[in-house]
Scaffold this motif. Structure first.
Motif, PDB file in Angstrom:
ATOM      1  N   GLN C 195       0.830  -1.207   0.000  1.00  0.00           N
ATOM      2  CA  GLN C 195       0.000   0.000   0.000  1.00  0.00           C
ATOM      3  C   GLN C 195       0.870   1.266   0.000  1.00  0.00           C
ATOM      4  O   GLN C 195       0.562   2.245  -0.672  1.00  0.00           O
ATOM      5  N   LEU C 196       1.973   1.227   0.756  1.00  0.00           N
ATOM      6  CA  LEU C 196       2.879   2.379   0.797  1.00  0.00           C
ATOM      7  C   LEU C 196       3.466   2.640  -0.588  1.00  0.00           C
ATOM      8  O   LEU C 196       3.492   3.778  -1.068  1.00  0.00           O
ATOM      9  N   ARG C 197       3.906   1.575  -1.245  1.00  0.00           N
ATOM     10  CA  ARG C 197       4.497   1.741  -2.586  1.00  0.00           C
ATOM     11  C   ARG C 197       3.435   2.221  -3.587  1.00  0.00           C
ATOM     12  O   ARG C 197       3.715   3.061  -4.442  1.00  0.00           O
ATOM     13  N   ALA C 224      14.855  12.495   3.028  1.00  0.00           N
ATOM     14  CA  ALA C 224      13.829  11.873   3.869  1.00  0.00           C
ATOM     15  C   ALA C 224      13.385  10.579   3.209  1.00  0.00           C
ATOM     16  O   ALA C 224      13.047  10.574   2.027  1.00  0.00           O
ATOM     17  N   VAL C 225      13.412   9.484   3.967  1.00  0.00           N
ATOM     18  CA  VAL C 225      13.054   8.178   3.397  1.00  0.00           C
ATOM     19  C   VAL C 225      12.059   7.454   4.291  1.00  0.00           C
ATOM     20  O   VAL C 225      12.008   7.678   5.497  1.00  0.00           O
ATOM     21  N   ALA C 226      11.281   6.568   3.667  1.00  0.00           N
ATOM     22  CA  ALA C 226      10.436   5.625   4.402  1.00  0.00           C
ATOM     23  C   ALA C 226      10.964   4.237   4.105  1.00  0.00           C
ATOM     24  O   ALA C 226      11.352   3.948   2.968  1.00  0.00           O
ATOM     25  N   LEU C 227      11.026   3.404   5.142  1.00  0.00           N
ATOM     26  CA  LEU C 227      11.552   2.045   4.963  1.00  0.00           C
ATOM     27  C   LEU C 227      11.013   1.156   6.073  1.00  0.00           C
ATOM     28  O   LEU C 227      10.388   1.645   7.009  1.00  0.00           O
ATOM     29  N   GLY C 252       3.391   9.632  19.240  1.00  0.00           N
ATOM     30  CA  GLY C 252       2.019  10.117  19.119  1.00  0.00           C
ATOM     31  C   GLY C 252       1.763  10.918  17.856  1.00  0.00           C
ATOM     32  O   GLY C 252       0.601  11.131  17.480  1.00  0.00           O
ATOM     33  N   THR C 253       2.821  11.405  17.173  1.00  0.00           N
ATOM     34  CA  THR C 253       2.623  12.149  15.923  1.00  0.00           C
ATOM     35  C   THR C 253       1.918  11.240  14.904  1.00  0.00           C
ATOM     36  O   THR C 253       2.347  10.110  14.684  1.00  0.00           O
ATOM     37  N   PRO C 254       0.820  11.718  14.254  1.00  0.00           N
ATOM     38  CA  PRO C 254       0.097  10.861  13.309  1.00  0.00           C
ATOM     39  C   PRO C 254       0.883  10.625  12.012  1.00  0.00           C
ATOM     40  O   PRO C 254       1.607  11.503  11.548  1.00  0.00           O
ATOM     41  N   VAL C 255       0.742   9.433  11.475  1.00  0.00           N
ATOM     42  CA  VAL C 255       1.312   9.095  10.167  1.00  0.00           C
ATOM     43  C   VAL C 255       0.201   8.457   9.345  1.00  0.00           C
ATOM     44  O   VAL C 255      -0.775   7.947   9.897  1.00  0.00           O
ATOM     45  N   ALA C 256       0.322   8.503   8.021  1.00  0.00           N
ATOM     46  CA  ALA C 256      -0.756   7.945   7.190  1.00  0.00           C
ATOM     47  C   ALA C 256      -0.254   7.500   5.832  1.00  0.00           C
ATOM     48  O   ALA C 256       0.735   8.028   5.309  1.00  0.00           O
ATOM     49  N   ILE C 257      -0.950   6.503   5.298  1.00  0.00           N
ATOM     50  CA  ILE C 257      -0.762   6.047   3.917  1.00  0.00           C
ATOM     51  C   ILE C 257      -2.098   6.237   3.206  1.00  0.00           C
ATOM     52  O   ILE C 257      -3.138   5.767   3.687  1.00  0.00           O
ATOM     53  N   ASP C 258      -2.086   6.940   2.069  1.00  0.00           N
ATOM     54  CA  ASP C 258      -3.328   7.136   1.309  1.00  0.00           C
ATOM     55  C   ASP C 258      -3.663   5.858   0.536  1.00  0.00           C
ATOM     56  O   ASP C 258      -2.768   5.211  -0.002  1.00  0.00           O
ATOM     57  N   THR C 259      -4.933   5.536   0.481  1.00  0.00           N
ATOM     58  CA  THR C 259      -5.311   4.351  -0.308  1.00  0.00           C
ATOM     59  C   THR C 259      -6.463   4.690  -1.247  1.00  0.00           C
ATOM     60  O   THR C 259      -6.946   5.799  -1.275  1.00  0.00           O
TER      61      THR C 259
END
Lengths: 259, 259, 259
Positions: C195-197, C224-227, C252-259
């Motif tokens: 989903q991230l990709r 900046a990278v995501a892994l 606690g900082t929110p993170v999200a992946i759009d789908t």
């Protein structure tokens, strides 16, 4: 022969000086357990080291060897010593400079014997921990008797240690230690709790604490409390907070109980 | 088989990465002594790690295994190595990335042998310490020979290491390490002390130190002094104070002796 | 009998409380390896301790005893427990307050058995680590069975643990840990990488990371990278930099992946 060896220094955690000291010790032929008490004593702060040694060392098994290197006088004519404190059946042994670092330990455990160490001629003038104390420890670990380390000594240096005083209005003491939680440990012994309860308040500098408890969890988070800490001294604390910050207090801040 | 294993990383003291690494190592069938050299190397700072490894590791008993994980290139094609330095009778062994972290150790101890490690196929791309170096250490602890770890290597990566230089007016060096006391360790070797005494001063950036001593205690607190530190290099210090703050100095700050 | 004992506390590295705890443990008659996981858990932060215990403890050899003392409720009626997690063939044992500190460990390893400890009558109200947990550990080290420590317990306290949630626009999670490098570990599992990709970006608060890699070294410093991190969760990082500072992020900082 010691089975446990502890280290207390101001070299800084993770410094190469600590690594060198440990490397030398581990050259002993006998296996032993090496315990770091602290390498983050405030640099050159013999009083802070004396507190830590007095608090932590008596808990160890009899025969433990404690190496303490907080030594602003390294390379001058201050002596280096081996000392045995306690009783013949239950004792703690020390290798350290003779600069007062055993003051609090000596208030808890009587001196049994001491030796003044002979410093090797090739010791670096700035690192007696590595070049004089570690080799002495290795001799003990390898089974040589303490008598082989140097001439007997009958007195050890002691720091002046602050005692509570009676004043016209009560008992005056001071903060002698601030722990990692910001709790203020005073020099008022637990035996003063009846006076504390009668007064109803502990004064910390210009502030007053009026909640007297048995443990932190008895009051709500944020409450200033006075209680007996695990060392047997009266302590000022903020439940789940920092008393040092709330009261702008540090080692030496006056505390008092009105009588 | 190693009897002592040391760890040097930039994972952060108290981090879960250190715990995982230790947990894996302790799965070895043989008992050994585990020593933390540091987990607080400045993140990704291979030069700082090389200093620490070069200072601390040679003090350990022969056969000690040093695991060093300061590895900004983790998961790329930089190699992981096993290396033996010293002499057959007295050697230090290393497991580390081949990124120059052994540069100072190699300046003190000659390379005897090295192997390029085979990385397990299921190793996490971001944590070769846990998934490649720890398993290699366990193999050695369990008695397998270094030859089983991978193919021979004949050269190891080295960082450029700053050497003192002659200039028209004297000898120019630089600060290569700041210790926990704020003392400035330079790359000027002890052999330059005659020149230092003849010049009568050590320059540190725009500042001059004119008190040259054998040990800190020879001058009064607050005095700026130059002396030979326990590593055999000329050092700038403030007696019972911090030279890094007084002189606004850090790794790389130029130092000089006039000739 | 445990062969390895680990310690996780908020006492502060180098504090006398740690020394006292270790001294008491070393009075056991059996030799064992003592490992510090951390003494610098943020004071009273049971969630942070639960993360660390869950990350670090499963790596240890079966039968390791983990002592965890992050205990804001010390001296109140919260219980103290012994617990065994895992399988009969491969288990981790714990001594700790029953305050949720095993929450993440319990998500990884099933509960086999637990006991509620009997607290000695003379225990200091503020230091159950020294006066209740250490003596229990010594009993186990000396070969007594866990059944001797107290009555069986069938449930342990658990903290609410944040799970990722599906939202109208995607999957929402949060930062659950910031490591020593400033990397942001999220609660989004590695299984969400497809989903991230597909989305091509990880949202961190109001920021977007569009470079998705397998390991840090695949992008240039400062990117900046995501892994997927070594814990099996999606992580936000700055190559050779600090993501917590760049993104002003914390637990606690929110993170999200759009789908």
């Amino acid at each position: 022969m010691p089975r446990v060896v502890t280290l207390t220094t101001d070299f800084g955690s993770g410094s190469g000086y600590v690594a060198e000291l440990k490397g030398r010790l581990l050259r002993a032929r006998t296996a032993f357990t090496l315990v770091d008490i602290s390498h983050d004593v405030s640099p050159h702060d013999v009083f802070a080291a004396a507190w830590l040694v007095g608090q932590g060392c008596p808990a160890f098994p009899s025969g433990t060897l404690h190496i303490v290197v907080v030594d602003p006088g390294v390379g001058t004519d201050r002596g280096l010593v081996w000392a045995r404190l306690g009783t013949p059946e239950s004792h703690q042994d020390f290798l350290c400079p003779d600069n007062g670092v055993l003051t609090l330990a000596l208030a808890k455990l009587p001196l049994i014997a001491a030796r003044r160490l002979t410093v090797p001629a090739d010791a670096a003038a700035t690192f007696h921990g590595r070049d004089a104390l570690a080799p002495a420890a290795v001799r003990l670990l390898d089974g040589l008797p303490p008598e082989s380390l140097g001439e007997p000594l009958h007195h050890l240096a002691r720091l002046p240690w602050p005692s509570p005083e009676e004043t016209p209005t009560g008992i005056q003491g001071e903060v002698i230690h601030v722990d990692a939680f910001g709790n203020l440990v005073t020099n008022l012994p637990a035996s003063l709790v009846p006076q504390l309860r009668a007064a109803g308040r502990l004064r910390v500098g210009p502030h007053e604490i009026t909640t007297i408890v048995r443990t932190y969890g008895e009051a709500t988070p944020g409450t200033a409390v006075a209680l007996v800490g695990s060392q047997g001294f009266i302590e000022a604390a903020i439940v789940e907070g920092r008393a040092d910050e709330r009261f702008d207090a540090r080692v030496g801040t006056p505390v008092a109980i009105d009588t």
